[in-house]
Write a protein that holds these residues in place. Structure first.
Motif, mmCIF file in Angstrom:
data_model
loop_
_atom_site.group_PDB
_atom_site.id
_atom_site.type_symbol
_atom_site.label_atom_id
_atom_site.label_comp_id
_atom_site.label_asym_id
_atom_site.label_seq_id
_atom_site.Cartn_x
_atom_site.Cartn_y
_atom_site.Cartn_z
ATOM 1 N N ASN A 103 -14.526 -11.682 33.672
ATOM 2 C CA ASN A 103 -13.215 -11.031 33.807
ATOM 3 C C ASN A 103 -12.456 -11.420 35.065
ATOM 4 N N LEU A 104 -12.997 -12.346 35.892
ATOM 5 C CA LEU A 104 -12.319 -12.702 37.142
ATOM 6 C C LEU A 104 -12.582 -14.164 37.437
ATOM 7 N N VAL A 105 -11.503 -14.948 37.585
ATOM 8 C CA VAL A 105 -11.644 -16.367 37.876
ATOM 9 C C VAL A 105 -10.836 -16.723 39.125
ATOM 10 N N ARG A 106 -11.241 -17.793 39.734
ATOM 11 C CA ARG A 106 -10.553 -18.330 40.911
ATOM 12 C C ARG A 106 -9.937 -19.657 40.503
ATOM 13 N N LEU A 107 -8.610 -19.704 40.520
ATOM 14 C CA LEU A 107 -7.853 -20.852 40.029
ATOM 15 C C LEU A 107 -7.044 -21.438 41.172
ATOM 16 N N TRP A 108 -6.966 -22.750 41.218
ATOM 17 C CA TRP A 108 -6.374 -23.438 42.362
ATOM 18 C C TRP A 108 -5.059 -24.113 41.997
ATOM 19 N N LEU A 109 -4.146 -24.145 42.981
ATOM 20 C CA LEU A 109 -2.991 -25.033 42.935
ATOM 21 C C LEU A 109 -3.374 -26.272 43.750
ATOM 22 N N GLN A 146 -7.839 -10.307 29.201
ATOM 23 C CA GLN A 146 -8.376 -9.453 30.261
ATOM 24 C C GLN A 146 -9.236 -10.230 31.260
ATOM 25 N N VAL A 147 -8.800 -11.450 31.546
ATOM 26 C CA VAL A 147 -9.415 -12.248 32.605
ATOM 27 C C VAL A 147 -8.383 -12.341 33.722
ATOM 28 N N TYR A 148 -8.764 -11.903 34.914
ATOM 29 C CA TYR A 148 -7.830 -11.789 36.031
ATOM 30 C C TYR A 148 -8.026 -12.958 36.985
ATOM 31 N N VAL A 149 -6.950 -13.356 37.635
ATOM 32 C CA VAL A 149 -6.912 -14.618 38.370
ATOM 33 C C VAL A 149 -6.739 -14.377 39.862
ATOM 34 N N HIS A 150 -7.678 -14.905 40.650
ATOM 35 C CA HIS A 150 -7.461 -15.052 42.092
ATOM 36 C C HIS A 150 -6.863 -16.437 42.271
ATOM 37 N N LEU A 151 -5.592 -16.492 42.609
ATOM 38 C CA LEU A 151 -4.856 -17.749 42.664
ATOM 39 C C LEU A 151 -4.854 -18.297 44.086
ATOM 40 N N VAL A 152 -5.473 -19.458 44.267
ATOM 41 C CA VAL A 152 -5.528 -20.114 45.572
ATOM 42 C C VAL A 152 -4.251 -20.924 45.742
ATOM 43 N N ILE A 174 -2.559 -11.642 37.537
ATOM 44 C CA ILE A 174 -2.784 -12.101 38.912
ATOM 45 C C ILE A 174 -3.492 -10.984 39.655
ATOM 46 N N ALA A 175 -4.772 -11.179 39.911
ATOM 47 C CA ALA A 175 -5.533 -10.179 40.653
ATOM 48 C C ALA A 175 -5.181 -10.228 42.126
ATOM 49 N N SER A 176 -5.063 -11.451 42.658
ATOM 50 C CA SER A 176 -4.896 -11.592 44.106
ATOM 51 C C SER A 176 -4.467 -13.012 44.421
ATOM 52 N N TYR A 177 -3.971 -13.173 45.634
ATOM 53 C CA TYR A 177 -3.619 -14.486 46.162
ATOM 54 C C TYR A 177 -4.595 -14.852 47.290
ATOM 55 N N GLY A 178 -5.032 -16.103 47.290
ATOM 56 C CA GLY A 178 -5.718 -16.669 48.446
ATOM 57 C C GLY A 178 -4.763 -17.615 49.133
ATOM 58 N N LEU A 179 -4.346 -17.303 50.341
ATOM 59 C CA LEU A 179 -3.307 -18.102 50.991
ATOM 60 C C LEU A 179 -3.719 -19.558 51.179
ATOM 61 N N MET A 180 -4.993 -19.785 51.476
ATOM 62 C CA MET A 180 -5.467 -21.157 51.639
ATOM 63 C C MET A 180 -6.969 -21.185 51.448
ATOM 64 N N ASN A 181 -7.460 -22.288 50.933
ATOM 65 C CA ASN A 181 -8.897 -22.477 50.821
ATOM 66 C C ASN A 181 -9.435 -23.189 52.052
#
Length: 724
Positions: A210-216, A252-258, A322-329
């Motif tokens: 239910n939670l993935v980390r996806l990158w730009l 119902q899969v939420y994204v932590h967007l990097v 969009i669960a959350s934003y990661g400002l930078m990896n």
């Protein structure tokens, strides 16, 4: 079509507004409207030239602001992307949080003539929102340890990293159209990237994720890499990301967007093969930045990055997916040791100020205010995590250590103690090519679920047999048993907070030691690589005072040192996991040979396979462990407890019917349920037989999940007992 109010001055104004979504709009789903302006702009993506905002008024008269953004629509077919003509390229997206009649109006600020800035407001338009079963946006729960939805529903993340399918060899193993492979074997974006990731997310959802980390990233959905501040060249990729986020939300899969990668700032020559790196960075090219520090400190670069964040928030921020934003990896590791040592660490205060500024911008400038963090590699003492605008802390951790599961737990507890906000391990990785049975992955998932983190550790780079590269191999099924176990559990209670407990060591003792004091990777031949040569690991802060004496709450004692337990304790319930610590990659069939094709970290070194695990066998060097117990102390209530055991394997007959269904074990012969009586806050629990899966006979389980629930409280007890 709604005609707008005429402009009062010589400047841009809205000429038409067209609803895109069908009425009525369900709560927390997407409302979208498109508009046309009376004027065209050289760069419609630049809010310093043309800024379009939309004010929304709810049925209860609450006001919200959203950004409008410029969108070039694309269609896809087997030949590629094709631009679709439009007369209404300005879009606004919004997720209403209240049923009833909403009102909205566009405000257009034309800044092309600095001496005559004009601002016009459109005639108001309306739409109707109806109730829905959606839970809303994710936020930090009141206990500051877990997440919850807007309506108070608890959330526990079953998590995974999802990177772009940028390696043609890995894509090719899934037999796609050869014409879609990247030229020269270099990473690139193809027609397959989004469909592959979408299919994988669907399978992840089907297996409980239910939670993935996806990158730009430059070879994926990065939309700014060609020209700074002008996003027109990659609108096809932005459209693909639209589809991917909508698909994730529907499942119902939420994204932590990097939002940015430190490899975009790297001077490492290898980044050129990815189409990234400092040499190609559009901020360096546009502003002539002399060093990485200029990226964080030059006012023009700061302004341009905020414009980028504005576009991200406008186009994708509406979504509850969009669960959350990661400002930078990994900002402290731009894949260049020199840069890290000469730029990041000496200037950490200035760089932290940049993150604080960007987090504040995302939190305060538009609705909705998503959760924000920074995806540090080390993270152990980052001042950024103390910022009120940063919602959770994180770390990345790679190890092949026998005590890896304890180290995961310790890292979580360190962050929870230090920052008093939720924590997630946003990357973890054993040497995934070693284990033939994915033991390292399964153990990492289960142990981290009981570490106090709000999500399981995010496995990074699960290629090959586990198969993230082919989007849905057998490994994805590892998540299903844990999702079954966690279903219905409440982690955001206002009356209690789960406390992590276990069979704990100190952090220092949990690392296998070399004679010089540095941690080793595992019990192995002395010539094998050291622990911190296997991947980055915490340095002095982790292994020296005062942390060398800190440990998890050691409220569980096992009858055999091979038993390792991680659990979450509440006043009337304990959720946990027990495993045979000897059942790890080194003692099971693996491929840790001195062979660069199989073991890149040790290409010329010795064969470090366990001599007790011959090459021609599939049997581990681990004996069964039977007739064992665990003693749990610190219980809030004496009385009778129900003990339930759960399979951690997706292919397990948990009730003796012959069906491989996993989940709660109901067959008494295989463990089943039992009762145990606690006295003096102490409970003795009999553990089902633990034995390697490879033996192929019931229960063939080296680990179990368990739930211990208070059934009836006793007035007083004289003994501690167990019964089946």
């Amino acid at each position: 079509m709604l005609l707008a109010r005429p402009a009062a001055a010589q400047g841009a104004a809205v000429s038409a507004i067209v609803p895109v979504t069908e009425a009525p709009v369900r709560a927390y789903s997407k409302f979208e409207a498109a508009a046309s302006l009376t004027k065209q702009f050289a760069n419609p993506y630049d809010p310093d030239s043309i800024a379009v905002e939309v004010d929304f008024i709810s049925p209860s008269q609450k006001r919200y602001k959203a950004y409008a953004f410029y969108l070039v629509p694309y269609a896809r077919d087997t030949l590629g992307w094709h631009r679709v003509p439009t007369t209404t390229p300005w879009h606004v997206r919004f997720s209403p949080n209240e049923a009833g009649r909403w009102q909205y109006a566009f405000t257009v600020t034309d800044k092309t003539d600095a001496a005559h800035v004009t601002s016009t407001v459109s005639s108001p338009a309306t739409f109707t929102c109806v109730p829905s079963p959606a839970h809303g946006f994710l936020r930090v729960a009141a206990n500051k340890r877990y997440w919850e939805f807007s309506d108070g529903t608890s959330f526990m993340g079953i998590s995974e990293d999802v990177r772009s399918a940028f390696d043609p060899a890995k894509i090719a193993s899934c037999t796609p159209d050869p014409s879609q492979l990247c030229p020269g074997g270099k990473p690139c974006y193809t027609l397959l990237t989004r469909p592959q990731q979408q299919a994988w997310i669907g399978k992840f959802h089907a297996n409980g994720g239910n939670l993935v980390r996806l990158w730009l990233e430059p070879y994926s959905y990065e939309f700014e890499w060609d020209t700074l501040g002008n996003y027109g060249a990659r609108q096809n990729r932005a459209g693909d990301l639209d589809s991917l986020i909508e698909y994730a939300g529907a499942h119902q899969v939420y994204v932590h967007l990097v939002l940015y990668g430190s490899r975009n700032l790297s001077t490492n020559a290898g980044t050129a093969d990815e189409g990234s790196g400092w040499a190609l960075n559009p901020y360096r090219r546009r502003f002539g930045l002399a060093s990485l520090l200029d990226f964080y400190t030059q006012p023009a670069a700061i302004r341009a990055f905020k414009n980028r964040l504005r576009y991200i928030q406008a186009r994708w921020g509406y979504s509850a997916a969009i669960a959350s934003y990661g400002l930078m990896n990994e900002p402290e590791m731009p894949d260049d040791a020199t840069a890290a040592n000469t730029i990041y660490y000496p200037n950490v205060a200035k760089i932290n100020a940049w993150f604080e500024d960007m987090a504040a911008f995302l939190k305060t400038d538009a609705y909705p205010a998503h959760l924000v963090s920074v995806d540090y590699g080390y993270g152990f003492s980052s001042a950024t995590f103390s910022s009120p605008n940063v919602d959770f802390s994180s770390a990345h951790y790679y190890t092949w250590d026998k005590n890896a599961q304890y180290q995961f737990g310790y890292i979580a507890q360190h962050h929870l103690r230090k920052y008093d906000k939720p924590f997630a391990q946003l990357e973890f990785g054993p040497q995934t090519w070693l284990s033939q049975g994915n033991q390292d992955i399964q153990q990492g998932i289960w142990s981290s679920a009981f570490s106090g983190a709000f999500a399981t550790a995010f496995l990074f780079g699960p290629d090959g047999r586990y198969n993230n590269g082919c989007w849905g191999g057998d490994g994805i099924r590892l998540f299903k048993p844990l999702s079954v176990f966690m279903a219905g559990e409440e982690f955001n209670s206002l009356t209690f907070t789960y406390q992590p407990i276990g069979t704990a060591l100190s952090a220092y003792a949990a690392a296998s030691r070399a004679s010089g004091g540095r941690p080793l990777g595992y019990a192995k031949p002395a010539a094998a690589p050291a622990f911190d040569a296997a991947g980055f690991a915490p340095t002095a802060d982790y292994f020296a005072a005062p942390f060398d004496s800190l440990n998890l709450a050691r409220d569980i004692v096992a009858s055999d040192p091979r038993l390792e337990v991680f659990a979450l304790r509440a006043p009337e319930k304990i959720l946990g996991w027990v495993h045979d610590q000897a059942y790890y990659w080194y003692n099971t069939p693996h491929r840790a040979a001195g062979n660069p094709a199989l073991f890149p970290l040790n290409p010329t070194g010795p064969d470090i396979r366990n001599p007790a695990v011959p090459l021609d066998t599939s049997m581990p060097a681990v004996s069964p462990l039977a007739n064992q117990t665990i003693t749990i102390s610190g219980l809030a209530h004496n009385g009778v407890y129900t003990v339930e055991w759960y399979s951690t394997a997706y292919a397990y007959d948990s009730n003796g019917t012959g069906k491989l269904d996993g989940g709660r074990i109901t067959n008494p012969r295989l463990g089943g349920s039992s009762r145990a009586t606690a006295n003096g806050g102490i409970l003795l629990v009999a553990v089902p037989k633990l034995q390697p899966t490879e033996l192929g006979e019931p229960p063939f389980a080296p680990d179990y999940g368990f739930k211990i629930t208070l059934e009836s409280e006793a007035d007083h007890d004289d003994t501690v007992s167990t019964s089946h």
